[in-house]
Scaffold this motif. Structure first.
Motif, PDB file in Angstrom:
ATOM      1  N   LEU A   1      -8.881  -8.009   1.191  1.00 32.70           N
ATOM      2  CA  LEU A   1      -8.087  -7.671   2.725  1.00 32.70           C
ATOM      3  C   LEU A   1      -6.646  -7.780   2.368  1.00 32.70           C
ATOM      4  O   LEU A   1      -5.830  -6.956   2.799  1.00 32.70           O
ATOM      5  CB  LEU A   1      -8.653  -8.707   3.666  1.00 32.70           C
ATOM      6  N   VAL A   2      -6.053  -8.846   1.917  1.00 34.11           N
ATOM      7  CA  VAL A   2      -4.726  -9.176   1.863  1.00 34.11           C
ATOM      8  C   VAL A   2      -4.115  -9.716   0.510  1.00 34.11           C
ATOM      9  O   VAL A   2      -3.221  -9.992   0.263  1.00 34.11           O
ATOM     10  CB  VAL A   2      -4.441 -10.269   2.872  1.00 34.11           C
TER      11      VAL A   2
ATOM     12  N   SER B   1      -3.016  -8.815  -3.445  1.00 32.85           N
ATOM     13  CA  SER B   1      -1.838  -7.883  -4.019  1.00 32.85           C
ATOM     14  C   SER B   1      -2.466  -6.506  -4.222  1.00 32.85           C
ATOM     15  O   SER B   1      -1.660  -5.544  -4.185  1.00 32.85           O
ATOM     16  CB  SER B   1      -1.489  -8.377  -5.507  1.00 32.85           C
TER      17      SER B   1
ATOM     18  N   VAL C   1      -5.999  -4.061   1.101  1.00 30.47           N
ATOM     19  CA  VAL C   1      -5.776  -3.166   2.258  1.00 30.47           C
ATOM     20  C   VAL C   1      -4.454  -3.331   2.806  1.00 30.47           C
ATOM     21  O   VAL C   1      -3.694  -2.112   2.802  1.00 30.47           O
ATOM     22  CB  VAL C   1      -6.793  -3.278   3.233  1.00 30.47           C
ATOM     23  N   SER C   2      -4.038  -4.508   3.017  1.00 32.09           N
ATOM     24  CA  SER C   2      -2.667  -4.911   3.522  1.00 32.09           C
ATOM     25  C   SER C   2      -2.251  -6.158   2.808  1.00 32.09           C
ATOM     26  O   SER C   2      -2.296  -7.167   3.231  1.00 32.09           O
ATOM     27  CB  SER C   2      -2.870  -5.151   5.043  1.00 32.09           C
ATOM     28  N   PRO C   3      -1.612  -5.928   1.634  1.00 26.14           N
ATOM     29  CA  PRO C   3      -1.366  -6.812   0.830  1.00 26.14           C
ATOM     30  C   PRO C   3      -0.015  -7.919   1.522  1.00 26.14           C
ATOM     31  O   PRO C   3       0.830  -7.309   2.000  1.00 26.14           O
ATOM     32  CB  PRO C   3      -0.559  -5.979  -0.381  1.00 26.14           C
ATOM     33  N   LEU C   4      -0.664  -9.140   1.179  1.00 29.60           N
ATOM     34  CA  LEU C   4       0.443 -10.332   1.814  1.00 29.60           C
ATOM     35  C   LEU C   4       1.668 -10.203   1.500  1.00 29.60           C
ATOM     36  O   LEU C   4       2.998 -10.585   1.589  1.00 29.60           O
ATOM     37  CB  LEU C   4      -0.214 -11.719   1.724  1.00 29.60           C
TER      38      LEU C   4
ATOM     39  N   GLN D   1       3.475  -7.944   0.331  1.00 26.51           N
ATOM     40  CA  GLN D   1       4.583  -6.996   0.951  1.00 26.51           C
ATOM     41  C   GLN D   1       4.734  -7.176   2.364  1.00 26.51           C
ATOM     42  O   GLN D   1       5.994  -6.860   2.825  1.00 26.51           O
ATOM     43  CB  GLN D   1       3.619  -5.572   0.693  1.00 26.51           C
ATOM     44  N   PHE D   2       3.808  -7.779   2.913  1.00 24.03           N
ATOM     45  CA  PHE D   2       3.959  -8.059   4.337  1.00 24.03           C
ATOM     46  C   PHE D   2       4.978  -9.046   4.836  1.00 24.03           C
ATOM     47  O   PHE D   2       5.739  -8.850   5.749  1.00 24.03           O
ATOM     48  CB  PHE D   2       2.577  -8.381   5.074  1.00 24.03           C
TER      49      PHE D   2
ATOM     50  N   GLN E   1      -3.295 -11.312   8.976  1.00 20.90           N
ATOM     51  CA  GLN E   1      -2.711 -10.315   9.862  1.00 20.90           C
ATOM     52  C   GLN E   1      -3.890  -9.657  10.911  1.00 20.90           C
ATOM     53  O   GLN E   1      -4.632 -10.503  11.546  1.00 20.90           O
ATOM     54  CB  GLN E   1      -2.507  -9.046   9.036  1.00 20.90           C
ATOM     55  N   THR E   2      -4.050  -8.569  10.932  1.00 15.17           N
ATOM     56  CA  THR E   2      -5.133  -7.709  11.857  1.00 15.17           C
ATOM     57  C   THR E   2      -6.463  -8.191  11.570  1.00 15.17           C
ATOM     58  O   THR E   2      -7.322  -8.281  12.711  1.00 15.17           O
ATOM     59  CB  THR E   2      -5.118  -6.323  12.122  1.00 15.17           C
ATOM     60  N   PHE E   3      -6.841  -8.653  10.370  1.00 18.99           N
ATOM     61  CA  PHE E   3      -8.317  -8.945   9.929  1.00 18.99           C
ATOM     62  C   PHE E   3      -8.706 -10.415  10.409  1.00 18.99           C
ATOM     63  O   PHE E   3      -9.820 -10.502  10.461  1.00 18.99           O
ATOM     64  CB  PHE E   3      -8.197  -9.008   8.506  1.00 18.99           C
TER      65      PHE E   3
END
Length: 479
Positions: A165-166, A168, A171-174, A176-177, A245-247
């Motif tokens: 999910l988050v 490296s 789907v939405s790497p932390l 980078q977020f 995040q959205t997850f």
């Protein structure tokens, strides 16, 4: 009232009619509230000590005799007795100073005194046989264990998928977020997104938060340092919720954070609170320290808000399916991950689906108000709320939402209910009675109770306590 006795008691003495069943129930409540600061006696036992007071006066109303000899009757006696409990002094103050309060109180007292049978009926209907202020030792224990189980499910379910999910390569790497958020908001990003992942956003740290949450959840289930664990669990899960995040923006994630934060005020602030230990030999509620009333109130308020808003949002959504009761015509196959039972529910008759929608709206909008009601309506509310959550969980997958809601409902069950379900074995007899009575049963002949003992049969014994009205029953087991 201007009446003084010549030989006053050393402590305030509240005298009542021992032949009045209604009075007997409520005196036990007053005895708990005043906590030893006021003595209690029936006028049949103690009237001879105060010949200045006519017997007819005792029959009409309660009497409070102060140590200085001053005597008060009826509603004034009740309110003045409550002055000895700091949290109830406002009632005596209102009687003396608020216009109309005393007059209304005396009118209400006279009405109840003239209709004691009716008052007794309503009392038993709403409270049962015990109107003393409820305690929630067992509910506290059940709730914290269930909350620990909920945290355990939340951390384990996230742990097995956090990399995808988050992570490296997720789907939405932390990693980078968070830099993108900091670039946009600067130092305000720390307060906008409060998470420990600002210190380290690597996969290893995410695993540390999940794994640490699992260990701490297990310790909470065992009842070790609950308040401290709840603080750390809240920080860990808040960090993961922000990182997810959205997850992790679903209703159950937010509810777990709300419940977890408020539970800190309910949990004991001790390293080894034995009343929360999992293993046998832990103290009974009689020896355990009480939980925070503020914490209990806040958690009940959370349950009230959750259920009421769940119902109101349906009716205010603008979708007519809730008003014409057709929502379940397609809910079972359009909800998150329907279960096999959802297929059967979808095949139920149309009238049953419409009834189910109406039942859901009643439970979510009307029943929550009974959270604040006396014991019996409150227990009915708890049963209906728990039943609704079980049915929802049976037909759809809402993660740990239903379990967490049921945990909150457990806080509506006071100790009198838990005690009535417990059994004590002594001298070859199984004793089935409320915990308050059970503690008095010190011998097979019930000598410690001021009551009557009878052998109902060669296998059953009955003991009745005249002062409290409780009844205990022994049923012999074995040969």
């Amino acid at each position: 009232m201007g009446l003084r006795v010549s030989h006053p008691p050393t402590k305030p003495l509240l005298m009542w009619d021992g032949e009045c069943a209604f009075c007997r129930l409520w005196i036990e409540r007053w005895r708990e509230i005043t906590a030893g600061k006021v003595d209690y006696a029936t006028y049949q036992e103690a009237a001879h000590r105060f010949p200045e007071i006519p017997a007819e006066q005792f029959k009409r109303a309660m009497a409070l005799i102060e140590p200085d000899g001053e005597t008060f009757f009826a509603a004034e006696a009740v309110y003045r007795s409550l002055r000895y409990r700091p949290s109830r002094r406002w009632m005596a103050w209102s009687y003396d100073r608020v216009p109309g309060f005393a007059a209304i109180s005396e009118i209400a007292y006279r009405f109840i005194a003239a209709h004691r049978g009716l008052g007794s009926t309503f009392t038993r209907l709403l409270w049962g046989n015990d109107v003393r202020p409820p305690t929630y030792f067992w509910a506290q224990r059940w709730f914290l264990r269930t909350l620990g189980l909920t945290y355990l499910i939340a951390f384990v379910s996230l742990w097995v998928q956090v990399d995808g999910l988050v992570g490296s390569d997720g789907v939405s790497p932390l990693d980078q977020f968070l830099p993108a958020v900091y670039e946009r908001f600067g130092h305000n990003a720390y307060s906008l997104l409060p998470t420990l992942c600002w210190l380290d956003s690597s996969n290893g740290f995410l695993h540390f938060l999940c794994g640490g949450g699992v260990v701490l959840s297990l310790l909470l289930i065992l009842g070790i340092a609950p308040a401290l664990l709840l603080i750390v669990l809240f920080v860990f899960y808040l960090s993961l919720t922000i990182a997810g995040q959205t997850f992790l923006s679903f209703q159950w994630d937010i509810l777990l954070l709300e419940t977890g934060s408020l539970s800190i005020f309910l949990a004991p602030w001790r390293l080894w609170p034995r009343e929360l230990m999992w293993w046998p030999g832990s103290p009974t509620p009689a020896t355990a320290s009480p939980g925070s009333r503020a914490g209990l109130f806040l958690l009940k308020l959370l349950l009230f808000k959750l259920m009421l808003m769940s119902g109101m949002v349906k009716l205010t959504s603008g979708d007519d399916c809730w008003w014409n009761l057709t929502a379940l015509d397609y809910h079972y196959w359009s909800q998150p991950l329907p279960t096999v039972f959802a297929w059967w529910a979808d095949k139920s008759p149309e009238w049953f689906k419409h009834f189910s929608v109406a039942f859901c709206l009643v439970v979510e909008i009307i029943v929550p108000f009974f959270i604040w009601a006396p014991r019996r309506p409150r227990l009915v509310a708890a049963g209906l709320l728990i039943f609704l959550q079980l049915v929802i969980a049976l037909t759809g997958n809402y993660c740990f939402f239903n379990l967490l809601t049921i945990a909150l409902c457990l806080l509506l069950i006071d100790d009198s209910v838990a005690a009535s379900l417990r059994f004590v074995q002594r001298n070859g007899y199984k004793i089935n009675c409320p915990g308050t009575v059970r503690s008095l049963l010190l011998s097979p002949r019930c000598r410690s109770m001021d009551g009557s003992f009878s052998l109902h049969s060669n296998r059953t014994r009955i003991c009745r306590d005249r002062s409290s009205g409780f009844t205990a029953t022994w049923s012999r087991f074995g040969s």
